[in-house]
Design a protein around this motif. Sequence first.
Motif, PDB file in Angstrom:
ATOM      1  N   VAL A  78      -3.428  -1.511   5.134  1.00 13.86           N
ATOM      2  CA  VAL A  78      -2.246  -1.911   4.159  1.00 13.86           C
ATOM      3  C   VAL A  78      -0.982  -1.389   3.914  1.00 13.86           C
ATOM      4  CG1 VAL A  78      -2.839  -2.642   1.846  1.00 13.86           C
ATOM      5  CG2 VAL A  78      -4.639  -2.829   3.241  1.00 13.86           C
ATOM      6  N   ARG A  79      -0.836   0.125   3.805  1.00 12.58           N
ATOM      7  CA  ARG A  79       0.238   0.858   3.707  1.00 12.58           C
ATOM      8  C   ARG A  79       1.223   0.827   4.781  1.00 12.58           C
ATOM      9  NH1 ARG A  79       2.803   2.248   0.316  1.00 12.58           N
ATOM     10  NH2 ARG A  79       0.625   3.483  -1.613  1.00 12.58           N
ATOM     11  N   ILE A  80       1.011   1.209   6.043  1.00  7.49           N
ATOM     12  CA  ILE A  80       1.692   0.833   7.289  1.00  7.49           C
ATOM     13  C   ILE A  80       1.822  -0.042   8.376  1.00  7.49           C
ATOM     14  CG2 ILE A  80       2.147   2.574   9.177  1.00  7.49           C
ATOM     15  CD1 ILE A  80       1.571   4.689   8.019  1.00  7.49           C
ATOM     16  N   ALA A  81       0.616  -0.460   8.534  1.00  3.33           N
ATOM     17  CA  ALA A  81       0.845  -1.387   9.833  1.00  3.33           C
ATOM     18  C   ALA A  81       1.128  -2.867   9.674  1.00  3.33           C
ATOM     19  CB  ALA A  81      -0.766  -1.277  10.480  1.00  3.33           C
ATOM     20  N   LEU A  82       0.451  -3.216   8.356  1.00  2.00           N
ATOM     21  CA  LEU A  82       1.330  -4.493   7.940  1.00  2.00           C
ATOM     22  C   LEU A  82       2.089  -4.504   7.484  1.00  2.00           C
ATOM     23  CD1 LEU A  82      -1.985  -5.427   8.408  1.00  2.00           C
ATOM     24  CD2 LEU A  82      -2.221  -6.659   5.610  1.00  2.00           C
ATOM     25  N   PRO A  83       2.882  -4.237   6.311  1.00  6.48           N
ATOM     26  CA  PRO A  83       4.315  -4.294   5.945  1.00  6.48           C
ATOM     27  C   PRO A  83       5.129  -3.580   7.007  1.00  6.48           C
ATOM     28  CG  PRO A  83       3.204  -1.832   4.595  1.00  6.48           C
ATOM     29  CD  PRO A  83       2.181  -3.015   6.127  1.00  6.48           C
ATOM     30  N   PHE A  84       4.484  -2.801   8.203  1.00  7.94           N
ATOM     31  CA  PHE A  84       5.998  -2.348   8.420  1.00  7.94           C
ATOM     32  C   PHE A  84       6.035  -3.252   9.804  1.00  7.94           C
ATOM     33  CE2 PHE A  84       6.152   2.998   8.229  1.00  7.94           C
ATOM     34  CZ  PHE A  84       5.731   2.044   7.078  1.00  7.94           C
ATOM     35  N   LEU A  85       4.501  -3.979  10.526  1.00  8.84           N
ATOM     36  CA  LEU A  85       4.540  -5.103  12.048  1.00  8.84           C
ATOM     37  C   LEU A  85       4.552  -6.029  11.403  1.00  8.84           C
ATOM     38  CD1 LEU A  85       3.762  -2.358  13.458  1.00  8.84           C
ATOM     39  CD2 LEU A  85       6.574  -2.835  13.786  1.00  8.84           C
ATOM     40  N   PRO A  86       4.964  -6.934  10.601  1.00  7.91           N
ATOM     41  CA  PRO A  86       4.510  -8.283  10.012  1.00  7.91           C
ATOM     42  C   PRO A  86       4.630  -9.214  11.330  1.00  7.91           C
ATOM     43  CG  PRO A  86       7.261  -8.083   8.989  1.00  7.91           C
ATOM     44  CD  PRO A  86       6.744  -6.791   9.605  1.00  7.91           C
ATOM     45  N   GLU A  87       5.451  -9.428  11.922  1.00  8.29           N
ATOM     46  CA  GLU A  87       5.200  -9.971  12.736  1.00  8.29           C
ATOM     47  C   GLU A  87       3.866  -9.915  14.464  1.00  8.29           C
ATOM     48  OE1 GLU A  87       8.558 -12.803  14.786  1.00  8.29           O
ATOM     49  OE2 GLU A  87       9.402 -11.022  13.962  1.00  8.29           O
ATOM     50  N   GLY A  88       3.856  -8.682  13.924  1.00 10.86           N
ATOM     51  CA  GLY A  88       2.816  -7.961  14.649  1.00 10.86           C
ATOM     52  C   GLY A  88       1.463  -8.582  13.654  1.00 10.86           C
ATOM     53  N   ALA A  89       1.388  -7.962  12.765  1.00  5.68           N
ATOM     54  CA  ALA A  89      -0.194  -8.275  12.001  1.00  5.68           C
ATOM     55  C   ALA A  89      -0.306  -9.245  12.025  1.00  5.68           C
ATOM     56  CB  ALA A  89       0.584  -7.622  10.268  1.00  5.68           C
ATOM     57  N   LYS A  90       0.802 -10.635  11.722  1.00  6.96           N
ATOM     58  CA  LYS A  90       0.172 -11.969  11.867  1.00  6.96           C
ATOM     59  C   LYS A  90      -0.614 -12.461  13.248  1.00  6.96           C
ATOM     60  CE  LYS A  90       2.803 -16.788  11.031  1.00  6.96           C
ATOM     61  NZ  LYS A  90       3.237 -17.482  10.577  1.00  6.96           N
ATOM     62  N   SER A  91       0.211 -11.598  14.206  1.00  4.67           N
ATOM     63  CA  SER A  91      -0.290 -11.741  15.846  1.00  4.67           C
ATOM     64  C   SER A  91      -1.810 -11.848  15.917  1.00  4.67           C
ATOM     65  CB  SER A  91       0.512 -11.761  16.667  1.00  4.67           C
ATOM     66  OG  SER A  91       1.043 -10.244  16.331  1.00  4.67           O
ATOM     67  N   TRP A  92      -2.183 -10.874  15.188  1.00  5.80           N
ATOM     68  CA  TRP A  92      -3.387  -9.682  15.224  1.00  5.80           C
ATOM     69  C   TRP A  92      -4.145 -10.347  14.348  1.00  5.80           C
ATOM     70  CZ3 TRP A  92      -5.979  -7.009  19.390  1.00  5.80           C
ATOM     71  CH2 TRP A  92      -4.650  -6.278  20.729  1.00  5.80           C
ATOM     72  N   ALA A  93      -3.590 -11.089  12.771  1.00  2.15           N
ATOM     73  CA  ALA A  93      -4.592 -10.992  11.870  1.00  2.15           C
ATOM     74  C   ALA A  93      -5.680 -12.380  12.653  1.00  2.15           C
ATOM     75  CB  ALA A  93      -3.796 -12.421  11.081  1.00  2.15           C
ATOM     76  N   MET A  95     -12.628  -5.528   6.016  1.00  2.00           N
ATOM     77  CA  MET A  95     -11.100  -5.868   7.274  1.00  2.00           C
ATOM     78  C   MET A  95     -10.453  -7.124   7.475  1.00  2.00           C
ATOM     79  SD  MET A  95      -9.722  -2.186   8.419  1.00  2.00           S
ATOM     80  CE  MET A  95      -9.124  -4.081   9.911  1.00  2.00           C
ATOM     81  N   LEU A  96     -11.673  -8.324   6.770  1.00  3.31           N
ATOM     82  CA  LEU A  96     -12.066  -9.638   6.694  1.00  3.31           C
ATOM     83  C   LEU A  96     -10.415  -9.786   5.835  1.00  3.31           C
ATOM     84  CD1 LEU A  96     -12.479 -12.619   7.486  1.00  3.31           C
ATOM     85  CD2 LEU A  96     -14.352 -12.167   5.495  1.00  3.31           C
ATOM     86  N   GLY A  97     -10.816  -8.976   4.648  1.00  5.68           N
ATOM     87  CA  GLY A  97      -9.851  -9.455   3.782  1.00  5.68           C
ATOM     88  C   GLY A  97      -8.594  -9.077   3.361  1.00  5.68           C
ATOM     89  N   ILE A  98      -8.276  -7.527   4.705  1.00  4.55           N
ATOM     90  CA  ILE A  98      -6.968  -6.893   4.782  1.00  4.55           C
ATOM     91  C   ILE A  98      -6.251  -8.696   6.025  1.00  4.55           C
ATOM     92  CG2 ILE A  98      -6.127  -5.753   6.548  1.00  4.55           C
ATOM     93  CD1 ILE A  98      -7.803  -3.562   5.716  1.00  4.55           C
ATOM     94  N   SER A  99      -7.077  -9.403   6.809  1.00  7.63           N
ATOM     95  CA  SER A  99      -6.600 -10.141   8.427  1.00  7.63           C
ATOM     96  C   SER A  99      -6.242 -10.748   7.449  1.00  7.63           C
ATOM     97  CB  SER A  99      -7.823 -10.336   8.687  1.00  7.63           C
ATOM     98  OG  SER A  99      -8.528 -11.089   8.332  1.00  7.63           O
ATOM     99  N   THR A 100      -6.211 -11.646   6.544  1.00  6.98           N
ATOM    100  CA  THR A 100      -6.019 -12.731   5.736  1.00  6.98           C
ATOM    101  C   THR A 100      -4.715 -12.755   5.434  1.00  6.98           C
ATOM    102  OG1 THR A 100      -6.139 -12.016   3.504  1.00  6.98           O
ATOM    103  CG2 THR A 100      -7.909 -13.789   4.489  1.00  6.98           C
ATOM    104  N   LEU A 101      -4.032 -10.989   5.545  1.00  7.43           N
ATOM    105  CA  LEU A 101      -2.722 -11.319   5.353  1.00  7.43           C
ATOM    106  C   LEU A 101      -2.223 -11.942   3.793  1.00  7.43           C
ATOM    107  CD1 LEU A 101      -0.967 -11.709   8.662  1.00  7.43           C
ATOM    108  CD2 LEU A 101      -1.983  -9.659   7.752  1.00  7.43           C
ATOM    109  N   THR A 102      -2.896 -11.844   2.529  1.00  8.53           N
ATOM    110  CA  THR A 102      -2.938 -12.239   1.264  1.00  8.53           C
ATOM    111  C   THR A 102      -3.203 -11.464   0.868  1.00  8.53           C
ATOM    112  OG1 THR A 102      -5.123 -13.559   1.075  1.00  8.53           O
ATOM    113  CG2 THR A 102      -3.521 -14.550   1.889  1.00  8.53           C
TER     114      THR A 102
END
Length: 519
Positions: free
Chosen positions: A277-292, A332-339
């Motif tokens: 939540v602190r690093i991976a999602l906000p620093f790499l948003p497109e990477g997060a979207k592809s891996w979500a 992790m399911l909650g994190i994966s929604t990116l919401t």
Amino acid sequence: MDATGFDAWALSLAVFLPVIGVLVMMVVPSAREAELKLIALLSSLAALAVGVYLLFSFDYGNAGTLQFVVEKGWINAIHSQYIVGLDGLSMPLLILSMVIVPLCIIYSWDHIPEPGNAKAFLILILILGSGMNGTFVAQDLILFFVFFEVVLLPMYFMIGVWGGENRRYASLKFFLFTLFGSALMIVSFVALFFLSRDGSGALLETFDMRELSRVAGVGITAGTQALVFAGLFMGFGIKVPMFPFHTWLPDAHTEAPTVGSVILAAILLKLGTYGFVRIALPFLPEGAKSWAPWIGLLAVIGIIYGALACLAQTDMKRLIAFSSVAHMGFVMLGISTLTEFGINAAVFGMVAHGIITGMLFFVAGSVKERYHTLEISRLGGLLKSAPRMGWILGISAMASLGLPGLAGFWGEFPAILSAYNPGAGLPEETFRTYMVIAAVGTVLAAGYLLWLFQRSAFGEPSAEWDGHVIADVNRFEWVAWTPLLVAMVLFGIFPNLIYGMVDDVSHGIAESIAAATGG
């Protein structure tokens, strides 16, 4: 704005007061056990007192903004600085860490495991406390990595020296798994340093987490973001641990001494989810979207796998350990929604899991001390032989299965619900399928937890305990357990105590991802 006055010292004191306690303990002879215990307790309570000050001084109207910020030069050769700060995401986890450490010391007052040596054992607990607190307030990637790694060796020694029969195997497995993940994580941090650019296209060359969050992957192609995110995914995913990186956890929990299991479940696992939540999602948003979608898939596999594994266990502690795999799957399911909703649910789930599973491991340790076994088939009649402990086990089990009115409900139900409407651009049908699978996991959780409670607490005590007096909850256990029991009920009735803190931060992260990915 940087903090001034006492505020400029507050976060550093919160992190390093336990270390000051360690330094004092180093000069006290091991034979003076009572004094050593008192020093350990006072230093952890001093850190908690600073935490209470931070809790009451925090500006909740600006919870999405870093507060109590301190920025000092540190390793100038690599552009790394000593930067600490506190926002609504860090606050609940920092306070949880500060509460758990003194409770573990109080519990250990007359529960120092074999082979003894209270001095070394308590020093390890304090070092763990310092590392955990530092991780939650660090705002520089290298500083974050240092604190993240500080917890590794103390837990390795805690399992390897004070653990069960297979402690050497469990401690080595824990060390190697987490070290491998950390190696990939630091490679990703270095990649962020060399790849991140500002709005004008100039290289940032910084480890400052505030700047990296602000630029949100600018100048890094989607493919490169996905690759760098993979390294973070491995580093944080092993720490969570996510399926299939979870295999170190049941062994570590089963062999660790009681407070080792409590700290591992309550705080150490949260370092991984916090990192997402602190690093991976906000620093790499497109990477997060592809891996979500893949994170969501592994999360629901973990939920079902963990629940089925629990149903197959005969050892109480191992069952609770596998339940962590399942419960962290909801996070992790909650994190994966990116919401915003999903991230809120995930953070609440982290805190709720820490409180509830920490309590379950406390009870398991006390049961082991009295019965000298954790074989569920030999533990019947706990409500008759030690009724207070039996009811505490029952309340904790109900909280863990997500009974409304207790903290566990607000970690699981919103995480499941968040999968119904994932972030823009994510496959709705896929995530709604995940939602249904995760909902089945809650039914399985009720099954294994009620089965555990029924087999261990109901009925008559086993014939092998005839003539044995089983001591009920003692005063040290009451002091250590009461805050967790109160928290289970308090957060179950007033979930907004946590949601209110986290909401601004999760809103900012979700909006940043949507803006960066065109969602």
